[in-house]
Structure formats: C-alpha cells, structure tokens
Design a protein around this motif. Structure first.
Motif, mmCIF file in Angstrom:
data_model
loop_
_atom_site.group_PDB
_atom_site.id
_atom_site.type_symbol
_atom_site.label_atom_id
_atom_site.label_comp_id
_atom_site.label_asym_id
_atom_site.label_seq_id
_atom_site.Cartn_x
_atom_site.Cartn_y
_atom_site.Cartn_z
ATOM 1 N N ILE A 77 5.721 10.482 -0.684
ATOM 2 C CA ILE A 77 5.320 9.262 0.006
ATOM 3 C C ILE A 77 3.803 9.155 -0.116
ATOM 4 C CG2 ILE A 77 5.169 10.398 2.258
ATOM 5 C CD1 ILE A 77 6.485 6.848 1.799
ATOM 6 N N SER A 78 3.311 8.034 -0.608
ATOM 7 C CA SER A 78 1.872 7.856 -0.786
ATOM 8 C C SER A 78 1.438 6.537 -0.162
ATOM 9 C CB SER A 78 1.491 7.882 -2.271
ATOM 10 O OG SER A 78 2.091 6.814 -2.971
ATOM 11 N N HIS A 79 0.232 6.531 0.384
ATOM 12 C CA HIS A 79 -0.290 5.333 1.040
ATOM 13 C C HIS A 79 -1.748 5.138 0.638
ATOM 14 C CE1 HIS A 79 -0.718 2.212 4.089
ATOM 15 N NE2 HIS A 79 -1.872 2.776 4.430
ATOM 16 N N GLN A 96 0.791 -1.228 0.000
ATOM 17 C CA GLN A 96 0.000 0.000 0.000
ATOM 18 C C GLN A 96 0.828 1.286 0.000
ATOM 19 O OE1 GLN A 96 -1.095 -2.533 2.433
ATOM 20 N NE2 GLN A 96 -2.462 -3.220 0.814
ATOM 21 N N THR A 97 2.129 1.187 0.220
ATOM 22 C CA THR A 97 2.951 2.387 0.412
ATOM 23 C C THR A 97 4.055 2.463 -0.629
ATOM 24 O OG1 THR A 97 2.532 2.234 2.789
ATOM 25 C CG2 THR A 97 4.294 3.710 2.075
ATOM 26 N N LYS A 98 4.196 3.659 -1.241
ATOM 27 C CA LYS A 98 5.212 3.867 -2.263
ATOM 28 C C LYS A 98 5.983 5.156 -2.003
ATOM 29 C CE LYS A 98 2.745 1.347 -5.883
ATOM 30 N NZ LYS A 98 2.176 1.398 -7.255
ATOM 31 N N THR A 139 -6.298 7.180 -1.449
ATOM 32 C CA THR A 139 -4.844 7.302 -1.404
ATOM 33 C C THR A 139 -4.481 8.681 -0.874
ATOM 34 O OG1 THR A 139 -4.543 5.804 -3.282
ATOM 35 C CG2 THR A 139 -2.717 7.268 -2.750
#
Length: 389
Positions: free
Chosen positions: A165-167, A122-124, A175
């Motif tokens: 940072i994205s979740h 889920q996190t990038k 998101t």
C-alpha cells in the motif's frame, strides 16, 4: 479453335467473377485474432525486451582466463492498463534458470507479476510478485544498467509475493509505502539445504514487513529512497535491514549513493556461511553486513556518457562465541563509457571493466584458510530496453 476458346471464356468469366466476389466477401467475415472491441486496450500496453549483450573477457588474479559472447540480460516485460483503475506488470528473466519456489509456487525467473489498483489519486494497492521496496538507487535502476551488483542485492531475494500500500502526499514529492511479503521464495529447509538446521524451528508465518519513504528535495535536485525492513527467517530468528538511498542531479552530472546495513540473526545472504562453515554445519548466526555503493554519471557530449561505480561490503559474524568477528571486505570498481548513436532510441554501446577484490581478515585466513583474490571482466556490448510494441 480460337473461336471455341473465346466462347469458353465468355461463358466462364461471369462464373469466375461471382466466385471471386464470394471469396472476398468470405475473407471479410473472418474475425481478427484480437476482437475489434478490445483492440483499443493495446494502446495502453507496452512490450519491452530489456537486453544486454556483450563480448566478455575474464581475468583471475590478473591472468587472462577466457573470452565469450554472452547474453548477460534478457528480461521480457509487458505492462499496461486493463481498466481505468487497474494496471499490470509482468517481467520474466530468460537468463535465469526456471526453478519454482516451493513457498511461493512461482518460478524464480519471474521478477514481476502483479496488479496495481488505484484506490484514490494518491493511494495505490499492489498485489502479486513485486520488487521488495528496499529503497536505495542501485535496486531502483533497470537491471540491464547494472553491470554487477554489490553483495547484498546480488545474494538477496529481491522479488517476493505480497501486498503493498503506497500513498503520495498532495505535494507529489513524498511517497510512503508499507509492504507485507513472504520472507523468501523457498521454505526454510530448502533455503538452507546442505546446512544443519536441526536447532532451528521454521516460523509458522515466514513474513516480511517493509516500510519506505521516497522523497524529492530542493526542487527535485535530490531524491531519497529510504527503508526499514523486518524479516522473520525462523522462529526467534529475524533480520533488520536499513537502506538509505540518495540521488543528486544537476545539468550533466548525476550522483547516487546507497548505505545499507543488515543484521541477520540467521544468515539470509549466505556470504558469511560460505566462509565459516564446511560440510554439514549450521548456517552462520548474528551476521552483520555493512555496505556502501556510489555511482557517478557525467554526460560529456549529448551522445557520450561516462560512468564510475565504486562499492564495498564488510561482513561480520558470530564465531567461537564472539559475535563481532570481521570475515571479509569486498570491493568493486566499474568504469564505463557509453555511446548512444540514436536520438530517438534508447540503445547504448558500452565499454567497461568490472574489477572485484576480496580481502579476507586475518581471522578468516587463520581459522578458515581463506585467501585473498581478485577478478576482472572487460566487456564490449550494448544495452537497450527495446520497446517493440
């Protein structure tokens, strides 16, 4: 004579056969330009020619001005995975002047040059030059699909170097992102070249922070792209930028609406400064931009799409001690018809008219001798994100 010729052939034929066998063996020893063990990586790589070419006919104040063919857009894009948890994306604009920014040390023609690290499902984490996540549907669309941008995106630095940072929540519908970026591509003195900035002090850390939320509501019929941005333009001079983007899709109808509000202690876009300054003067301060953008798409047949874009921008700025003077209202109207002849290729022929009107306030007309004007552009062309590899 024939007997001697036969003898010669009989003697030389085995030699030719051996030589041919050796030549074929030698050919097999040459290695491919791309090593065999790395060729499997290419299945995860796309090369795209983002293209828009048209025959443009231009009008000014209703009078015909000129006609010419133009490559309005050509952006080479390469993207793919280089590792199970690492992907990349690169896009360069060949229809923009190659000019290196003295702050980020990268050409302004380069839109995107970044790596994405998958930290968890889920996190990038994204590092490099990337699209500023303003939110809104206008900036999210492929640039070749925008025949003309509204004022804020047209004059903004939309691609900046930094980190994101994205979740994504486990529901897969929401998101949240946070970006830290350079405020711009150029230093303060280069950005405001031609203006008197003696009263300004460059920020030691000209950074921007962008928070965003992208959501999906009502079983995906409504998409949202909202953001708030804080930009440090100079010491004690910041920009607050709000964007509310909305998209509704049902059957053959798609509606998109963006509301944008930007308060700039120092005029980042330059629209207000171009109106109120003449000669070597300070750039405009306490500037407000309020913008609306609406786009409707309706597929009347499987291969025929009609579109209508309506947009407006209101510009306010501090002038003569008054921080709430309205300077100009701009309007845009873009009716378009698209025809897609191929079922398995995203290539569309289009006919459109881009109408723009600049309606200056009585204050601008009195104080700065501004005069209303309108422009038009009738175009016939094609749009295609050509996947060539």
């Amino acid at each position: 004579m024939k007997k001697y010729f036969v003898y010669i052939v009989v003697v030389l034929l085995p030699i030719f056969a051996v030589a041919q066998k050796q030549e074929n063996k030698s050919d097999l020893e040459y290695q491919s330009l791309i090593p065999v063990e790395k060729q499997s990586l290419l299945k995860n790589v796309d090369v795209i020619f983002n293209t828009r070419l048209a025959f443009d006919n231009k009008f000014e104040e209703g009078d015909y001005e000129s006609s010419n063919f133009s490559s309005n857009q050509f952006r080479l894009e390469i993207k793919g995975k280089i590792h199970e948890k690492v992907s990349f994306r690169f896009r360069d604009r060949y229809t923009r002047e190659h000019k290196v920014g003295n702050l980020d040390n990268m050409s302004r023609s380069t839109d995107l040059a970044y790596l994405v690290f998958t930290l968890s499902p889920q996190t990038k984490l994204t590092l490099g030059k990337q699209s500023t996540d303003w939110g809104g549907m206008e900036l999210d669309l492929n640039p070749i699909d925008i025949l003309e941008y509204n004022d804020l995106i047209e004059y903004a630095d939309n691609y900046l170097i930094g980190a994101t940072i994205s979740h994504t929540l486990k529901d897969g519908k929401n998101t949240f992102g946070l970006q830290a970026l350079n405020t711009r591509t150029k230093s303060l003195d280069v950005q405001y070249e031609g203006y008197d900035i003696s009263g300004l002090t460059a920020a030691k850390a000209p950074l921007a922070f962008v928070s965003s939320w992208r959501g999906s509501l009502f079983e995906g019929k409504i998409k949202t792209a909202y953001s708030y941005s804080y930009f440090t333009e100079a010491k004690n001079k910041v920009m607050h930028y709000f964007v509310l983007g909305n998209k509704y899709k049902s059957n053959n109808l798609t509606l998109m609406y963006d509301f944008q509000y930007s308060f700039e202690a120092l005029d980042n876009k330059g629209i207000a400064s171009n109106i109120i300054t003449s000669g070597f003067q300070a750039p405009a301060e306490d500037v407000k931009y309020i913008e609306h953008w609406l786009r409707a798409e309706y597929k009347i047949q499987p291969n025929v799409n009609i579109l209508l874009t309506v947009m407006t921008n209101n510009t306010y700025a501090k002038s003569n001690g008054n921080s709430n003077e309205k300077l100009v209202t701009t309007y845009g109207l873009i009716p378009t018809v698209e025809y897609s002849p191929f079922k398995d290729l995203n290539l569309r022929f289009y006919v459109s008219y881009v109408a723009r009107k600049y309606n200056y306030s009585s204050y601008s007309e009195t104080q700065f001798s501004a005069a209303d004007r309108n422009t038009g552009r009738f175009s016939i062309g094609f749009i295609a994100p050509l996947l060539v590899f």
